[in-house]
Design a protein around this motif. Structure first.
Motif, PDB file in Angstrom:
ATOM      1  N   PHE A 203       0.849  -1.192   0.000  1.00 33.60           N
ATOM      2  CA  PHE A 203       0.000   0.000   0.000  1.00 33.60           C
ATOM      3  C   PHE A 203       0.886   1.243   0.000  1.00 33.60           C
ATOM      4  N   ASP A 204       0.370   2.319  -0.596  1.00 32.36           N
ATOM      5  CA  ASP A 204       1.121   3.569  -0.551  1.00 32.36           C
ATOM      6  C   ASP A 204       0.844   4.299   0.761  1.00 32.36           C
ATOM      7  N   ALA A 205       1.397   5.507   0.914  1.00 31.89           N
ATOM      8  CA  ALA A 205       1.297   6.237   2.180  1.00 31.89           C
ATOM      9  C   ALA A 205      -0.127   6.672   2.496  1.00 31.89           C
ATOM     10  N   LEU A 206      -0.995   6.716   1.487  1.00 30.41           N
ATOM     11  CA  LEU A 206      -2.394   7.061   1.715  1.00 30.41           C
ATOM     12  C   LEU A 206      -3.251   5.819   1.933  1.00 30.41           C
ATOM     13  N   GLY A 207      -2.614   4.644   1.930  1.00 29.61           N
ATOM     14  CA  GLY A 207      -3.341   3.408   2.169  1.00 29.61           C
ATOM     15  C   GLY A 207      -3.940   2.779   0.932  1.00 29.61           C
ATOM     16  N   GLN A 208      -3.630   3.323  -0.250  1.00 25.60           N
ATOM     17  CA  GLN A 208      -4.165   2.750  -1.482  1.00 25.60           C
ATOM     18  C   GLN A 208      -3.319   1.551  -1.915  1.00 25.60           C
ATOM     19  N   PRO A 209      -3.968   0.489  -2.412  1.00 26.13           N
ATOM     20  CA  PRO A 209      -3.222  -0.731  -2.739  1.00 26.13           C
ATOM     21  C   PRO A 209      -2.264  -0.545  -3.912  1.00 26.13           C
ATOM     22  N   LEU A 210      -1.161  -1.259  -3.830  1.00 26.94           N
ATOM     23  CA  LEU A 210      -0.170  -1.325  -4.896  1.00 26.94           C
ATOM     24  C   LEU A 210      -0.018  -2.784  -5.307  1.00 26.94           C
TER      25      LEU A 210
END
Length: 273
Positions: A203-210
């Motif tokens: 996940f990125d720093a905003l919590g969005q999945p990678l």
């Protein structure tokens, strides 16, 4: 030489305009030795069109580099005399003692018309805040009256916030959440074979999945060369964000360069995003 009029506590005077104001107000309990509580008011310049959140993020990065064993314990939005503010709670090690600090950041009008500055109000206690000093600091903040608050338009956040570099890696099997300073570190320190078996979620720093995309495959034999991969944003809404997966981790392992102390600090970061 161009000069600027300056108002100090006991006098007014003119200064060369190129001099920068680094005024600090410090209040302590005693003149000699360490103080159980101190209160400091300072200010700092913003950079360009930096908004409150962007300034606070930059401040955290600077403190994480400058203060030994820096740990960000919480970060939350609040109000200071009706203006948006951010409160940071953190600690660091100083001469063998862990110092604890609550710092509130608010943007105010700068000395130059149309400019803005950050005003910082910090309460500090060695070895943690007692209930009495927590209450005292809250009372100070409640009494604040800003002389030069920003107008409502200037207080609006920028439409686009800079991407924080942090990457989270969740291992459901280990019930552990890793926080890496950037994508390169996350990919280098997370086993590519386990990633290929989908045992990690990123996940990125905003919590969005990678999602991982392999640029070189893993070797087929056990002791062969591991593959390499990069992390890319997920298209669509097929994968849950980090906020919906946090319950799968019981602990946070922050890596060097990530000023997050525990799972609560991660939750606060995601709430701000």
């Amino acid at each position: 030489m161009e000069t600027t009029h300056y108002d100090a506590h006991h006098a007014t005077f003119s200064l060369p305009s190129q001099l920068r104001d680094r005024t600090m107000h410090m209040f302590v309990l005693k003149d000699d030795g360490p103080s159980d509580f101190s209160f400091v008011v300072s200010h700092a310049d913003t950079q360009g069109e930096e908004d409150l959140a962007e300034f606070s993020d930059r401040l955290i990065k600077e403190m994480s580099r400058a203060l030994p064993k820096f740990l960000l314990r919480s970060m939350q939005e609040r109000q200071l005399d009706g203006s948006p503010a951010i409160e940071l709670t953190y600690s660091w090690r100083n001469n063998g003692i862990f110092m604890h600090q609550r710092q509130v950041v608010v943007l105010v009008q700068g000395d130059i018309p149309g400019s803005k500055q950050a005003m910082l109000m910090a309460g500090t206690c060695p070895n943690g805040f007692s209930e009495a000093w927590l209450e005292a600091f809250d009372h100070i903040l409640a009494s604040v009256k800003l002389r030069r608050p920003l107008d409502a338009q200037a207080q609006l956040p920028n439409p686009q916030k800079p991407d924080l570099p942090y990457v989270f890696a969740l291992s459901e099997r280990r019930r552990l959440l890793h926080a890496f300073p950037d994508q390169e570190s996350a990919c280098r320190r997370t086993d590519a074979r386990e990633v290929e078996r989908s045992t990690w979620e990123f996940f990125d720093a905003l919590g969005q999945p990678l999602q991982p995309r392999f640029t070189a495959p893993n070797a087929e034999w056990l002791y062969g060369q591991p593959g390499t991969y990069v992390l890319e944003p997920v298209r669509g809404n097929d994968m849950a964000p980090l906020g919906a997966r946090l319950h799968l981790a019981t602990a946070l392992e922050p890596h060097e360069g990530v000023p997050l102390a525990d799972m609560e600090a991660v939750r606060n970061l995601l709430e701000r995003g």
